[in-house]
Design a protein around this motif. Structure first.
Motif, PDB file in Angstrom:
ATOM      1  N   SER A  94       1.066  -0.844   0.131  1.00  0.00           N
ATOM      2  CA  SER A  94       0.232  -0.106  -0.324  1.00  0.00           C
ATOM      3  C   SER A  94       0.577   1.317   0.106  1.00  0.00           C
ATOM      4  CB  SER A  94      -1.330  -0.247   1.015  1.00  0.00           C
ATOM      5  OG  SER A  94      -0.047   0.410   2.234  1.00  0.00           O
ATOM      6  N   ALA A  95       0.079   2.371  -0.192  1.00  0.00           N
ATOM      7  CA  ALA A  95       0.600   3.830  -0.327  1.00  0.00           C
ATOM      8  C   ALA A  95      -0.095   4.361   0.716  1.00  0.00           C
ATOM      9  CB  ALA A  95       1.128   3.924  -1.725  1.00  0.00           C
ATOM     10  N   ASP A  96       0.773   5.864   0.948  1.00  0.00           N
ATOM     11  CA  ASP A  96       0.539   6.126   1.940  1.00  0.00           C
ATOM     12  C   ASP A  96      -0.073   8.119   1.105  1.00  0.00           C
ATOM     13  OD1 ASP A  96       0.183   5.466   4.245  1.00  0.00           O
ATOM     14  OD2 ASP A  96       1.972   6.039   5.044  1.00  0.00           O
ATOM     15  N   TYR A  97      -1.411   8.805   1.322  1.00  0.00           N
ATOM     16  CA  TYR A  97      -1.448  10.146   0.466  1.00  0.00           C
ATOM     17  C   TYR A  97      -2.546  11.472   1.689  1.00  0.00           C
ATOM     18  CZ  TYR A  97      -1.445   7.729  -4.510  1.00  0.00           C
ATOM     19  OH  TYR A  97      -0.313   7.364  -5.002  1.00  0.00           O
ATOM     20  N   ILE A  98      -1.075  12.445   1.303  1.00  0.00           N
ATOM     21  CA  ILE A  98      -2.134  13.242   2.284  1.00  0.00           C
ATOM     22  C   ILE A  98      -2.531  13.785   1.419  1.00  0.00           C
ATOM     23  CG2 ILE A  98      -1.094  15.072   3.901  1.00  0.00           C
ATOM     24  CD1 ILE A  98       1.615  13.603   4.185  1.00  0.00           C
ATOM     25  N   VAL A  99      -4.170  14.410   1.330  1.00  0.00           N
ATOM     26  CA  VAL A  99      -4.344  15.043   0.207  1.00  0.00           C
ATOM     27  C   VAL A  99      -5.089  16.876   0.923  1.00  0.00           C
ATOM     28  CG1 VAL A  99      -7.106  14.989  -0.742  1.00  0.00           C
ATOM     29  CG2 VAL A  99      -5.988  13.230   0.858  1.00  0.00           C
ATOM     30  N   THR A 100      -4.095  17.156   0.523  1.00  0.00           N
ATOM     31  CA  THR A 100      -4.053  18.681   0.789  1.00  0.00           C
ATOM     32  C   THR A 100      -4.426  20.042  -0.371  1.00  0.00           C
ATOM     33  OG1 THR A 100      -2.193  18.723   0.479  1.00  0.00           O
ATOM     34  CG2 THR A 100      -2.161  18.683   1.815  1.00  0.00           C
ATOM     35  N   GLY A 101      -5.373  18.873  -1.298  1.00  0.00           N
ATOM     36  CA  GLY A 101      -5.695  20.113  -2.224  1.00  0.00           C
ATOM     37  C   GLY A 101      -6.345  19.543  -3.629  1.00  0.00           C
ATOM     38  N   TYR A 102      -6.010  20.228  -4.282  1.00  0.00           N
ATOM     39  CA  TYR A 102      -7.280  19.607  -5.732  1.00  0.00           C
ATOM     40  C   TYR A 102      -6.080  18.550  -6.449  1.00  0.00           C
ATOM     41  CZ  TYR A 102      -8.542  19.645 -10.681  1.00  0.00           C
ATOM     42  OH  TYR A 102      -8.684  19.833 -12.074  1.00  0.00           O
ATOM     43  N   TRP A 103      -4.587  18.703  -6.068  1.00  0.00           N
ATOM     44  CA  TRP A 103      -3.747  17.989  -7.055  1.00  0.00           C
ATOM     45  C   TRP A 103      -3.964  17.591  -6.513  1.00  0.00           C
ATOM     46  CZ3 TRP A 103      -3.521  19.266 -11.979  1.00  0.00           C
ATOM     47  CH2 TRP A 103      -3.286  20.792 -12.500  1.00  0.00           C
ATOM     48  N   GLY A 111      -4.381   7.122  -8.289  1.00  0.00           N
ATOM     49  CA  GLY A 111      -3.991   5.904  -7.301  1.00  0.00           C
ATOM     50  C   GLY A 111      -4.914   4.573  -7.070  1.00  0.00           C
ATOM     51  N   LYS A 112      -5.617   4.990  -6.201  1.00  0.00           N
ATOM     52  CA  LYS A 112      -6.782   4.192  -6.023  1.00  0.00           C
ATOM     53  C   LYS A 112      -7.045   3.436  -6.832  1.00  0.00           C
ATOM     54  CE  LYS A 112      -8.715   6.216  -2.085  1.00  0.00           C
ATOM     55  NZ  LYS A 112     -11.153   6.975  -1.767  1.00  0.00           N
ATOM     56  N   ALA A 113      -7.122   3.704  -7.892  1.00  0.00           N
ATOM     57  CA  ALA A 113      -7.624   2.741  -9.293  1.00  0.00           C
ATOM     58  C   ALA A 113      -6.629   1.973  -9.964  1.00  0.00           C
ATOM     59  CB  ALA A 113      -7.683   3.796 -10.641  1.00  0.00           C
ATOM     60  N   LEU A 114      -5.305   2.147  -9.190  1.00  0.00           N
ATOM     61  CA  LEU A 114      -3.968   1.206  -9.076  1.00  0.00           C
ATOM     62  C   LEU A 114      -3.941   0.528  -8.379  1.00  0.00           C
ATOM     63  CD1 LEU A 114      -2.768   4.111 -11.485  1.00  0.00           C
ATOM     64  CD2 LEU A 114      -3.604   1.657 -12.636  1.00  0.00           C
ATOM     65  N   GLY A 115      -4.427   0.564  -7.164  1.00  0.00           N
ATOM     66  CA  GLY A 115      -3.804  -0.224  -6.157  1.00  0.00           C
ATOM     67  C   GLY A 115      -4.498   0.165  -4.656  1.00  0.00           C
ATOM     68  N   SER A 116      -4.053  -0.426  -3.641  1.00  0.00           N
ATOM     69  CA  SER A 116      -4.418  -0.120  -2.081  1.00  0.00           C
ATOM     70  C   SER A 116      -3.763   1.137  -1.908  1.00  0.00           C
ATOM     71  CB  SER A 116      -4.209  -1.333  -1.372  1.00  0.00           C
ATOM     72  OG  SER A 116      -4.037  -0.512   0.089  1.00  0.00           O
ATOM     73  N   ILE A 117      -4.392   2.102  -1.665  1.00  0.00           N
ATOM     74  CA  ILE A 117      -3.499   3.070  -1.060  1.00  0.00           C
ATOM     75  C   ILE A 117      -4.861   3.577   0.284  1.00  0.00           C
ATOM     76  CG2 ILE A 117      -4.001   5.833  -1.475  1.00  0.00           C
ATOM     77  CD1 ILE A 117      -3.246   4.268  -3.582  1.00  0.00           C
ATOM     78  N   LYS A 118      -4.362   4.298   1.850  1.00  0.00           N
ATOM     79  CA  LYS A 118      -4.525   4.992   2.503  1.00  0.00           C
ATOM     80  C   LYS A 118      -4.388   6.023   2.733  1.00  0.00           C
ATOM     81  CE  LYS A 118      -3.073   0.740   4.631  1.00  0.00           C
ATOM     82  NZ  LYS A 118      -1.718  -0.263   5.684  1.00  0.00           N
ATOM     83  N   ILE A 119      -4.983   7.400   3.297  1.00  0.00           N
ATOM     84  CA  ILE A 119      -5.737   8.277   3.408  1.00  0.00           C
ATOM     85  C   ILE A 119      -4.439   8.528   4.832  1.00  0.00           C
ATOM     86  CG2 ILE A 119      -6.454  10.294   3.920  1.00  0.00           C
ATOM     87  CD1 ILE A 119      -8.852   9.557   1.686  1.00  0.00           C
ATOM     88  N   ALA A 120      -3.507   9.684   5.080  1.00  0.00           N
ATOM     89  CA  ALA A 120      -2.588   9.827   6.413  1.00  0.00           C
ATOM     90  C   ALA A 120      -2.762  10.382   6.751  1.00  0.00           C
ATOM     91  CB  ALA A 120      -0.756   9.256   5.571  1.00  0.00           C
ATOM     92  N   GLY A 121      -3.331  11.669   6.444  1.00  0.00           N
ATOM     93  CA  GLY A 121      -3.997  12.281   6.269  1.00  0.00           C
ATOM     94  C   GLY A 121      -4.217  13.872   5.533  1.00  0.00           C
ATOM     95  N   SER A 122      -5.081  14.565   5.719  1.00  0.00           N
ATOM     96  CA  SER A 122      -6.197  15.435   4.652  1.00  0.00           C
ATOM     97  C   SER A 122      -6.526  16.906   5.751  1.00  0.00           C
ATOM     98  CB  SER A 122      -7.145  14.507   4.515  1.00  0.00           C
ATOM     99  OG  SER A 122      -8.270  15.325   3.957  1.00  0.00           O
ATOM    100  N   THR A 123      -6.365  17.537   5.048  1.00  0.00           N
ATOM    101  CA  THR A 123      -7.013  18.961   5.209  1.00  0.00           C
ATOM    102  C   THR A 123      -8.125  19.618   4.422  1.00  0.00           C
ATOM    103  OG1 THR A 123      -5.289  20.902   3.888  1.00  0.00           O
ATOM    104  CG2 THR A 123      -4.921  19.515   6.737  1.00  0.00           C
TER     105      THR A 123
END
Length: 165
Positions: A94-103, A111-123
């Protein structure tokens, strides 16, 4: 000649006039080949010289060691949203994603379409008006990578120091 405009937008930027004039001069006849550089075969000696000169300049400018490969890829940042998980996210990992905006939301979707993704943080809950603090992140030590967008041009936030991943 038309008045030159300064382009401060993200993405394409203004080129120096001498560069444009040289490109204009070589548009119909690059180095005596009788054709534009855009028409050269990617297997020709003339193109090969241009390609290797560009790689040498990248090595010099960015101090890239000789044991590193340089890939010249099309597609820009959005293309990399798929290329990174396609190349790094192996089955069962799996991979971590930090979600901070549009990009970063675009990257997350890819990433979700291609594998196991975890949201490690978001604002997102605060309309992306800041980036998460280190203590707010829930990073997985087993993640194969952590995606973050360092400069959120649309929401106007930027990481001043990168999180410890």
């Amino acid at each position: 000649m038309a008045k030159r405009v300064y382009n401060y937008n993200a993405g394409p930027a203004a080129l120096p006039l001498p560069v444009l004039e040289k490109a204009q001069q070589e548009m119909l006849d690059f180095n005596g080949t009788g054709m534009s550089v855009m028409e050269l075969s990617h297997r020709s000696k003339d193109y090969d010289a241009v390609h290797h000169a560009a790689l040498d300049l990248f090595r010099e400018l960015f101090q890239i060691p000789a044991n590193y490969k340089i890939l010249l890829l099309q597609g820009g940042a959005s293309h990399q949203f798929a290329m990174i998980p396609l190349n790094l996210l192996k089955p069962g990992k799996s991979a971590d994603y930090i979600v901070t905006g549009y990009w970063s939301k675009k990257a997350l979707k890819e990433g979700k379409a291609l594998g196991s993704i975890k949201i490690a943080g978001s604002t997102e809950s605060v309309n992306f008006n800041r980036v998460p603090k280190q203590e707010e992140l829930q990073l997985d030590p087993a993640a194969v990578y952590c995606h973050m967008t360092s400069n959120n041009t649309i929401s106007g936030t930027q990481w001043k120091t990168f999180p410890k991943t």
